[in-house]
Design a protein around this motif. Structure first.
Motif, PDB file in Angstrom:
ATOM      1  N   CYS A   1     -11.364  -3.708  -7.018  1.00 48.41           N
ATOM      2  CA  CYS A   1     -11.878  -4.839  -7.806  1.00 48.41           C
ATOM      3  C   CYS A   1     -11.339  -4.763  -9.233  1.00 48.41           C
ATOM      4  N   HIS A   2     -11.346  -3.554  -9.789  1.00 48.85           N
ATOM      5  CA  HIS A   2     -10.908  -3.403 -11.180  1.00 48.85           C
ATOM      6  C   HIS A   2      -9.421  -3.703 -11.362  1.00 48.85           C
ATOM      7  N   VAL A   3      -8.576  -3.173 -10.467  1.00 48.92           N
ATOM      8  CA  VAL A   3      -7.131  -3.421 -10.669  1.00 48.92           C
ATOM      9  C   VAL A   3      -6.810  -4.910 -10.484  1.00 48.92           C
ATOM     10  N   TRP A   4      -7.532  -5.543  -9.558  1.00 52.90           N
ATOM     11  CA  TRP A   4      -7.370  -6.993  -9.346  1.00 52.90           C
ATOM     12  C   TRP A   4      -7.772  -7.754 -10.615  1.00 52.90           C
ATOM     13  N   ASP A   5      -8.933  -7.408 -11.135  1.00 50.88           N
ATOM     14  CA  ASP A   5      -9.417  -8.072 -12.351  1.00 50.88           C
ATOM     15  C   ASP A   5      -8.512  -7.747 -13.550  1.00 50.88           C
ATOM     16  N   ALA A   6      -7.852  -6.586 -13.479  1.00 50.04           N
ATOM     17  CA  ALA A   6      -6.932  -6.209 -14.559  1.00 50.04           C
ATOM     18  C   ALA A   6      -5.616  -6.982 -14.450  1.00 50.04           C
ATOM     19  N   GLY A   7      -5.352  -7.595 -13.279  1.00 53.19           N
ATOM     20  CA  GLY A   7      -4.157  -8.423 -13.133  1.00 53.19           C
ATOM     21  C   GLY A   7      -3.184  -7.992 -12.046  1.00 53.19           C
ATOM     22  N   TYR A   8      -3.425  -6.843 -11.404  1.00 57.23           N
ATOM     23  CA  TYR A   8      -2.500  -6.375 -10.359  1.00 57.23           C
ATOM     24  C   TYR A   8      -2.753  -7.129  -9.052  1.00 57.23           C
ATOM     25  N   ASP A   9      -1.690  -7.668  -8.465  1.00 52.60           N
ATOM     26  CA  ASP A   9      -1.861  -8.504  -7.269  1.00 52.60           C
ATOM     27  C   ASP A   9      -1.823  -7.668  -5.990  1.00 52.60           C
ATOM     28  N   ILE A  10      -2.940  -6.986  -5.732  1.00 46.56           N
ATOM     29  CA  ILE A  10      -3.014  -6.157  -4.526  1.00 46.56           C
ATOM     30  C   ILE A  10      -3.207  -6.991  -3.264  1.00 46.56           C
ATOM     31  N   ALA A  11      -3.459  -8.294  -3.429  1.00 40.41           N
ATOM     32  CA  ALA A  11      -3.623  -9.151  -2.246  1.00 40.41           C
ATOM     33  C   ALA A  11      -2.256  -9.630  -1.747  1.00 40.41           C
ATOM     34  N   ALA A  12      -1.459 -10.226  -2.624  1.00 40.41           N
ATOM     35  CA  ALA A  12      -0.161 -10.763  -2.192  1.00 40.41           C
ATOM     36  C   ALA A  12       0.949  -9.712  -2.224  1.00 40.41           C
ATOM     37  N   HIS A  13       0.831  -8.728  -3.125  1.00 44.25           N
ATOM     38  CA  HIS A  13       1.934  -7.761  -3.294  1.00 44.25           C
ATOM     39  C   HIS A  13       1.465  -6.307  -3.346  1.00 44.25           C
ATOM     40  N   PRO A  14       0.763  -5.837  -2.321  1.00 45.76           N
ATOM     41  CA  PRO A  14       0.261  -4.457  -2.360  1.00 45.76           C
ATOM     42  C   PRO A  14       1.379  -3.412  -2.480  1.00 45.76           C
ATOM     43  N   ASP A  15       2.487  -3.645  -1.795  1.00 42.84           N
ATOM     44  CA  ASP A  15       3.578  -2.666  -1.852  1.00 42.84           C
ATOM     45  C   ASP A  15       4.135  -2.532  -3.256  1.00 42.84           C
ATOM     46  N   GLU A  16       4.287  -3.671  -3.927  1.00 42.02           N
ATOM     47  CA  GLU A  16       4.825  -3.656  -5.291  1.00 42.02           C
ATOM     48  C   GLU A  16       3.863  -2.950  -6.240  1.00 42.02           C
ATOM     49  N   VAL A  17       2.556  -3.201  -6.062  1.00 41.57           N
ATOM     50  CA  VAL A  17       1.572  -2.564  -6.946  1.00 41.57           C
ATOM     51  C   VAL A  17       1.585  -1.045  -6.734  1.00 41.57           C
ATOM     52  N   LEU A  18       1.622  -0.618  -5.482  1.00 41.96           N
ATOM     53  CA  LEU A  18       1.639   0.832  -5.219  1.00 41.96           C
ATOM     54  C   LEU A  18       2.954   1.455  -5.672  1.00 41.96           C
ATOM     55  N   GLU A  19       4.027   0.687  -5.568  1.00 37.87           N
ATOM     56  CA  GLU A  19       5.327   1.152  -6.055  1.00 37.87           C
ATOM     57  C   GLU A  19       5.274   1.360  -7.578  1.00 37.87           C
ATOM     58  N   GLU A  20       4.641   0.408  -8.246  1.00 38.20           N
ATOM     59  CA  GLU A  20       4.494   0.529  -9.699  1.00 38.20           C
ATOM     60  C   GLU A  20       3.616   1.743 -10.047  1.00 38.20           C
ATOM     61  N   PHE A  21       2.545   1.915  -9.271  1.00 34.17           N
ATOM     62  CA  PHE A  21       1.683   3.085  -9.488  1.00 34.17           C
ATOM     63  C   PHE A  21       2.499   4.366  -9.352  1.00 34.17           C
TER      64      PHE A  21
ATOM     65  N   HIS B   1      -2.584   1.416   4.581  1.00 37.68           N
ATOM     66  CA  HIS B   1      -1.297   1.655   3.916  1.00 37.68           C
ATOM     67  C   HIS B   1      -0.915   3.137   3.998  1.00 37.68           C
ATOM     68  N   PRO B   2       0.305   3.438   4.447  1.00 42.68           N
ATOM     69  CA  PRO B   2       0.703   4.842   4.596  1.00 42.68           C
ATOM     70  C   PRO B   2       0.593   5.647   3.294  1.00 42.68           C
ATOM     71  N   ALA B   3       0.765   4.989   2.152  1.00 39.57           N
ATOM     72  CA  ALA B   3       0.704   5.703   0.873  1.00 39.57           C
ATOM     73  C   ALA B   3      -0.721   6.178   0.564  1.00 39.57           C
ATOM     74  N   LEU B   4      -1.717   5.602   1.224  1.00 33.93           N
ATOM     75  CA  LEU B   4      -3.113   5.946   0.932  1.00 33.93           C
ATOM     76  C   LEU B   4      -3.762   6.719   2.076  1.00 33.93           C
ATOM     77  N   CYS B   5      -2.922   7.204   2.975  1.00 30.02           N
ATOM     78  CA  CYS B   5      -3.406   7.883   4.172  1.00 30.02           C
ATOM     79  C   CYS B   5      -4.160   9.168   3.822  1.00 30.02           C
ATOM     80  N   GLY B   6      -5.380   9.297   4.341  1.00 23.65           N
ATOM     81  CA  GLY B   6      -6.140  10.542   4.210  1.00 23.65           C
ATOM     82  C   GLY B   6      -6.998  10.669   2.961  1.00 23.65           C
ATOM     83  N   ILE B   7      -6.961   9.675   2.062  1.00 21.18           N
ATOM     84  CA  ILE B   7      -7.787   9.797   0.865  1.00 21.18           C
ATOM     85  C   ILE B   7      -9.128   9.081   1.068  1.00 21.18           C
ATOM     86  N   PRO B   8     -10.183   9.505   0.358  1.00 22.76           N
ATOM     87  CA  PRO B   8     -11.486   8.871   0.562  1.00 22.76           C
ATOM     88  C   PRO B   8     -11.547   7.434   0.014  1.00 22.76           C
TER      89      PRO B   8
END
Ligand code: FE
Ligand code: FE
Ligand code: ZN
Length: 277
Positions: free
Chosen positions: A178-198, A245-252
């Motif tokens: 919710c916070h990253v979305w409200d901060a402006g990161y488009d995790i809905a349309a571009h999750p790969d790009e946001v995680l790439e930026e992270f 998402h494979p990048a988030l595999c295994g985290i709580p």
């Protein structure tokens, strides 16, 4: 392994929280280390801890994600408030060692007019005073919506804090959807790009936990109002893409949705089904 649970409102001790989470279908959870508005920590009972550790082991719980009180502001303007923040975190981390090897998440703070640069410096200073080489807990900076002078509104800001922290292996990030979305990161349309930026700015190996929430507001609104899964502007499909998402595999993944235990139970069961378990 898919670790999912909710921020439990139960305050009857670790064993009770663990049992409640099993009822909800979870295998991780979050909780406030003390009243969210600050105040005294709950008494710790060794017997309760022993029971909890047994429950967690038997039920294959993942790491749990303790949450610092909201009133803890590492970059407050007054020395007195910063001292409160430092003493609270130090005391919480001491208690966390009773349940070793878990996470302690906190809101980086609000610079209250001192400017982001001073905020970064003060937060890192507090962390350098509190973190020890011996501790088994990893402290997580939460990504924030950027309400008012809230720090942690961008990956760059979190990276700047982390750069100044000496105990690099005791610090990580908890991404709140919710916070990253409200901060402006488009995790809905571009999750790969946001995680790439992270990954480029902070590094995905520092991403230790996710607060899984929908948002009541539009992307970039800087509001921070959580919605139930699938009932907000991010939407179920996008949130499911993240848990898978494979990048988030295994985290709580921790739900902080406006629910009661029955509601969380339904969300957890829905997410498990969508995850493919
Ligand atoms: Fe939080
Ligand atoms: Fe959160
Ligand atoms: Zn929030």
């Amino acid at each position: 392994m898919f670790y999912i649970g909710n921020h439990t409102t139960s305050s009857r001790g670790y064993a009770a929280m663990g049992r409640q989470m099993i009822k909800n279908g979870g295998n991780t959870f979050a909780f406030f280390t003390r009243n969210p508005r600050g105040g005294k920590a709950k008494k710790t009972d060794p017997e309760d801890i022993r029971k909890y550790l047994e429950i967690a082991q038997e039920n294959h719980f993942g790491k749990i994600v303790a949450h610092a009180p909201y009133t803890l502001n590492a970059c407050a303007a007054s020395e007195e408030l910063r001292t409160f923040a430092r003493e609270t975190m130090a005391d919480d981390l001491k208690r966390m060692e009773l349940i070793p090897g878990n996470y302690y998440n906190f809101h980086p703070g609000s610079h209250v007019g001192q400017g982001a640069e001073n905020g970064i410096r003060l937060i890192a200073q507090l962390l350098n005073e509190v973190l020890t080489e011996e501790q088994s807990t990893v402290v997580l900076l939460e990504t924030m919506a950027g309400k008012g002078s809230e720090m942690g509104r961008s990956f760059r800001e979190l990276r700047a804090i982390m750069d100044l922290v000496e105990q690099k292996d005791k610090i990580g990030v908890c991404l709140d959807t919710c916070h990253v979305w409200d901060a402006g990161y488009d995790i809905a349309a571009h999750p790969d790009e946001v995680l790439e930026e992270f990954d480029q700015v902070i590094g995905l190996k520092c991403l230790k936990a996710v607060h899984l929430n929908d948002s009541m507001n539009e992307r970039g609104s800087h509001k921070d109002r959580h919605a139930k899964i699938g009932e907000g502007k991010i939407g179920l499909e996008a949130l499911v893409r993240l848990i898978r998402h494979p990048a988030l595999c295994g985290i709580p993944f921790i739900l902080e949705t406006p629910n009661d235990d029955e509601g969380w139970k339904q969300e957890i069961s829905l997410l498990r089904k969508e995850y493919g378990e």
